[in-house]
Enzyme design. Structure first.
Site, PDB file in Angstrom:
ATOM      1  CE  LYS A 189      -5.680  75.118  22.609  1.00  0.00           C
ATOM      2  NZ  LYS A 189      -4.830  74.121  23.290  1.00  0.00           N
TER       3      LYS A 189
ATOM      4  CB  SER B  59      -2.708  76.428  25.815  1.00  0.00           C
ATOM      5  OG  SER B  59      -2.973  75.150  25.209  1.00  0.00           O
TER       6      SER B  59
ATOM      7  CB  SER C 221      -3.175  72.568  26.834  1.00  0.00           C
ATOM      8  OG  SER C 221      -2.225  73.258  27.152  1.00  0.00           O
TER       9      SER C 221
HETATM   10  N1  GLN Z   1       1.889  74.376  29.706  1.00  0.00           N
HETATM   11  C1  GLN Z   1       2.359  73.518  28.616  1.00  0.00           C
HETATM   12  C2  GLN Z   1       3.191  74.438  27.946  1.00  0.00           C
HETATM   13  O1  GLN Z   1       3.075  75.544  27.920  1.00  0.00           O
HETATM   14  C3  GLN Z   1       1.358  72.639  28.187  1.00  0.00           C
HETATM   15  C4  GLN Z   1       0.760  73.219  26.648  1.00  0.00           C
HETATM   16  C5  GLN Z   1      -0.139  72.302  26.134  1.00  0.00           C
HETATM   17  O2  GLN Z   1      -0.384  71.322  26.302  1.00  0.00           O
HETATM   18  N2  GLN Z   1      -0.507  72.765  24.945  1.00  0.00           N
HETATM   19  O3  GLN Z   1       3.812  73.666  26.631  1.00  0.00           O
END
Ligand code: GLN
Length: 483
Positions: free
Chosen positions: A79, A154, A178
């Site tokens: 990532k 994400s 994420s």
């Molecule tokens: N969807 C969550 C957010 O927007 C989690 C994001 C993540 O785990 N990086 O913060």
């Protein structure tokens, strides 16, 4: 033979029997990426020359009769919020568009010293903020199961890469879901260890008290292998834990009879009926395996989304202050004075979600509001963590759906951030509590298109071996394909 749909064990069997070289396996992956990734768009950048060099080095070691390392010859995607020396690390943000990392994250160097071959950097929501990969500053990634839908986020690029056989395994990051949620959306396994289990050194900070690096794979065994390689104390991250790392693959013995599995009622309210149906079947499978299924309560669940979005935005507003046009990344080409330079750089460099969170976070930390929001959220966080500690006195693992919703259409939710936040309800709790979690495939929805459903398994702090044991037993019993 197709080298792109194999497990780590398959690849290493092929290498040991000299049926193919690491170079051939790596080339096969790039061929597939060149064919398919124009549709999926999992990758932001590729490092073909470097990967082929790494592969040839593995081949030389094999010819010299050296034993294989745990990840020798295994193609990995990383990532783009994780630093990889000499490669772009953009965090899918325009503000870091031309940034190249000058050192590697500990997780990346550990993968490389275990013989892994890095193929490239994957797309994600900008600075990992989002649940659909649509907040990428460059382009959205598409779900390989239905290209009109999101891969989750994400870490959508990493999940989609593994699901579409564009990498064998991948690294993602999880702050509030994420890794687990995109794993669920793309029909692969994805794991977040206990907070501190994997070093955050070289992970670009989002919410530092919540950030984790973790693996995606198409099997639990692959996830276990990668987790073992990256876990453990790192003097470069003072929050990394000095707790011994178990041999996770040894734990995959299928012996789950008699284990107590907790099912929290709070996680079955307001979810898609298709997901509910599949998870019920998954739970029934655990009963068949001889587990004792017990209803449990996690009483503060309803406050988790609010609590998470106060704490993570507070941390964002502080962590993202460094992108000021001076130290690294983008600087606005025109400005009148220093203040104007900051303002224009940040306005042009950050996307809408990053700006929204910086503003929210600045607000909850500002004097006069700090006590009402930030301090209160910290107290609620403690209550949520305590819920888990109490329930883990009664059960060995907890099982829930990973997400209340199926993969949705690209564009469907971009203009409704609140709806997007609310759908994180089942994943943010474990992040706030710092406990480990995994999402594994649990069948597919009925209807056309048929979409992946993910089941989340949670365990107590540092009980990753148990988590993987249970997930693997589920996979072996056919749980990934429950119908
Ligand atoms: N969807 C969550 C957010 O927007 C989690 C994001 C993540 O785990 N990086 O913060």
């Amino acid at each position: 033979m197709d080298f792109t749909n194999l497990t780590i064990e398959d690849i290493q069997g092929i290498l040991t029997r000299r049926e193919a070289s690491a170079e051939e396996i790596t080339r096969a992956h790039f061929e597939r990426i060149h064919q398919k990734d124009s549709d999926v768009r999992a990758y932001l950048s590729l490092c073909e020359d470097k990967a082929l060099d790494q592969a040839r080095r593995v081949d030389q070691q094999i010819s010299a009769g050296e034993p294989l390392l745990p990840l020798s010859g295994v193609p990995v995607a990383v990532k783009d919020v994780i630093m990889t020396q000499g490669l772009p690390t953009t965090c899918a943000s325009k503000i870091l568009e031309r940034y190249s990392a000058h050192y590697s994250a500990t997780a990346v160097s550990r993968l490389e010293s275990a013989g892994a071959i890095i193929l490239g950097k994957t797309n994600c929501d900008e600075f990992a903020m989002g649940s659909s990969t649509e907040n990428s500053g460059f382009f959205p990634t598409h779900n390989p199961h239905d290209l009109t839908r999101v891969p989750g986020g994400s870490s959508g690029g990493s999940a989609a890469a593994v699901a579409a056989n564009l990498a064998t395994v991948a690294l993602g990051t999880d702050t509030g879901g994420s890794i687990r949620q995109p794993a669920a959306f793309c029909g692969v396994a994805g794991m977040m260890g206990t907070y501190g289990r994997v070093s955050r050194y070289g992970l670009v900070a989002f919410g530092s008290s919540l950030d984790h690096i973790g693996p995606f794979g198409r099997s639990v065994r692959d996830v276990a292998r990668v987790m073992k390689a990256i876990a453990g104390r790192d003097p470069l991250d003072s929050t990394s834990a000095d707790v011994p790392v178990a041999d996770y693959e040894n734990a995959l013995d299928g012996r789950v009879r008699g284990l107590k599995v907790g099912v929290p009622g709070e996680y079955f309210e307001g979810l898609s009926p298709e997901i509910g149906r599949n998870i019920e079947k998954g739970i029934a499978l655990f009963e068949k395996l001889g587990c004792e299924v017990k209803p449990v309560h996690l009483r503060h669940t309803e406050y988790a989304v609010g609590c998470y979005y106060i704490i993570c935005t507070a941390e964002v507003s502080s962590n993202l202050a460094r992108y000021d046009g001076v130290r690294y990344g983008y600087r606005s080409p025109e400005y009148s004075d220093l203040r104007d330079m900051y303002r224009k750089t940040r306005n042009q460099g950050f996307g809408a979600e990053a700006k929204r969170r910086i503003m929210l976070g600045t607000y909850v930390l500002s004097s006069g509001y700090y006590d009402a929001y930030y301090l209160k959220a910290q107290k609620v966080r403690t209550l949520i963590a305590r819920d888990f500690v109490e329930v883990f006195d009664e059960v060995d693992v907890i099982i829930t759906p990973t997400s209340p919703i199926l993969p949705f259409k690209l564009g469907e939710r971009v203009n409704d951030p609140l709806q997007m936040y609310l759908a994180d309800i089942y994943t943010v709790t474990a992040s706030l509590a710092g406990i480990p979690g995994i999402s594994v495939p649990c069948g597919k929805s009925k209807g056309d298109p048929s979409l992946p459903v993910g089941m989340q398994i949670l365990a107590k702090h540092f009980d990753e071996a148990r988590l993987l044991q249970v997930a693997d037993a589920f996979e072996k019993a056919g749980g990934f394909e429950v119908a």
